[in-house]
Design a protein around this motif. Structure first.
Motif, short mmCIF file in Angstrom:
data_model
loop_
_atom_site.label_atom_id
_atom_site.label_comp_id
_atom_site.label_asym_id
_atom_site.label_seq_id
_atom_site.Cartn_x
_atom_site.Cartn_y
_atom_site.Cartn_z
N THR A 4 0.57 -1.04 0.01
CA THR A 4 -0.02 -0.15 -0.01
C THR A 4 0.85 1.21 -0.07
O THR A 4 1.84 1.16 0.50
CB THR A 4 -0.87 0.01 1.37
OG1 THR A 4 -1.60 -1.11 1.30
CG2 THR A 4 -1.79 1.18 1.21
N TYR A 5 0.37 2.21 -0.77
CA TYR A 5 1.23 3.59 -0.88
C TYR A 5 0.36 4.68 -0.92
O TYR A 5 -0.99 4.60 -1.11
CB TYR A 5 2.03 3.54 -2.25
CG TYR A 5 3.02 2.68 -2.86
CD1 TYR A 5 4.11 2.42 -2.18
CD2 TYR A 5 2.46 1.41 -3.54
CE1 TYR A 5 4.87 1.17 -2.40
CE2 TYR A 5 3.09 0.37 -3.67
CZ TYR A 5 4.41 0.36 -3.18
OH TYR A 5 5.21 -0.91 -3.57
N ASN A 7 0.26 8.27 -2.61
CA ASN A 7 0.81 9.23 -3.44
C ASN A 7 0.12 10.47 -3.37
O ASN A 7 -0.86 10.73 -3.49
CB ASN A 7 0.41 8.57 -5.26
CG ASN A 7 1.23 7.28 -5.50
OD1 ASN A 7 2.35 7.12 -4.92
ND2 ASN A 7 0.75 6.82 -6.45
N CYS A 9 0.65 14.23 -5.09
CA CYS A 9 1.00 14.92 -6.10
C CYS A 9 0.87 16.28 -5.87
O CYS A 9 -0.29 16.93 -5.70
CB CYS A 9 0.18 14.49 -7.50
SG CYS A 9 0.75 15.43 -8.92
N THR A 19 5.63 14.03 -7.54
CA THR A 19 4.94 13.18 -6.93
C THR A 19 5.48 12.40 -5.83
O THR A 19 7.00 12.19 -5.95
CB THR A 19 4.41 11.91 -7.72
OG1 THR A 19 3.56 12.58 -8.80
CG2 THR A 19 3.72 11.01 -6.92
N ARG A 21 5.86 9.71 -2.73
CA ARG A 21 5.07 8.38 -2.56
C ARG A 21 5.62 7.95 -1.22
O ARG A 21 6.69 7.78 -0.90
CB ARG A 21 5.68 7.12 -3.51
CG ARG A 21 4.92 6.04 -3.35
CD ARG A 21 5.39 4.82 -4.34
NE ARG A 21 6.44 4.17 -3.79
CZ ARG A 21 7.07 3.15 -4.14
NH1 ARG A 21 6.44 2.70 -5.54
NH2 ARG A 21 8.12 2.49 -3.82
N ASP A 23 5.52 4.87 1.52
CA ASP A 23 5.26 3.34 1.55
C ASP A 23 4.57 3.16 3.03
O ASP A 23 4.65 3.83 3.90
CB ASP A 23 6.52 2.67 1.69
CG ASP A 23 7.31 2.71 0.23
OD1 ASP A 23 6.66 3.01 -0.57
OD2 ASP A 23 8.61 2.26 0.36
N SER A 59 -4.16 13.36 -4.38
CA SER A 59 -3.72 12.29 -3.25
C SER A 59 -4.65 11.30 -3.53
O SER A 59 -5.85 11.25 -3.36
CB SER A 59 -3.68 12.98 -1.86
OG SER A 59 -2.90 11.95 -0.98
N ASP A 60 -3.87 10.08 -3.48
CA ASP A 60 -4.39 8.56 -3.73
C ASP A 60 -3.79 7.59 -2.95
O ASP A 60 -2.30 7.73 -2.73
CB ASP A 60 -4.36 8.26 -5.14
CG ASP A 60 -5.07 9.07 -6.16
OD1 ASP A 60 -6.32 9.34 -5.97
OD2 ASP A 60 -4.22 9.52 -6.90
N VAL A 62 -2.94 3.66 -2.99
CA VAL A 62 -2.84 2.81 -4.04
C VAL A 62 -2.43 1.52 -3.33
O VAL A 62 -1.64 1.26 -2.61
CB VAL A 62 -1.46 3.06 -5.06
CG1 VAL A 62 -1.63 2.06 -6.30
CG2 VAL A 62 -1.82 4.44 -5.50
#
Length: 74
Positions: A4-5, A7, A9, A19, A21, A23, A59-60, A62
């Motif tokens: 799972t990350y 992100n 931007c 961007t 990221r 962790d 922002s997401d 992922v």
């Protein structure tokens, strides 16, 4: 294997995207917490490309799931 990350931007003063990221983000993050963290990142001026970051654009969270089918490594 699941990963799972987060992100994030950002946009810099020249209109370019950057961007970041993260962790293994904390469980249960919401938009308000991410906005607050983004403000801290922008205000700290800790991350630069050619120009300073000015704001968070998107922002997401992922989630990536990987299933290994063949592995010949020893």
């Amino acid at each position: 294997m699941d990963k799972t990350y987060l992100n994030m931007c950002f946009v810099d003063e020249f209109g370019k995207n950057y961007t970041l990221r993260v962790d293994d983000p904390k469980e249960g993050l919401d938009g308000e917490a991410v906005e607050q963290a983004a403000r801290g990142i922008v205000e700290s001026k800790a991350f630069r490309r050619k120009g300073e970051l000015t704001s968070l654009m998107t922002s997401d969270v992922v989630k990536v799931s990987t299933q290994n089918l063949v592995d010949h490594r020893e």
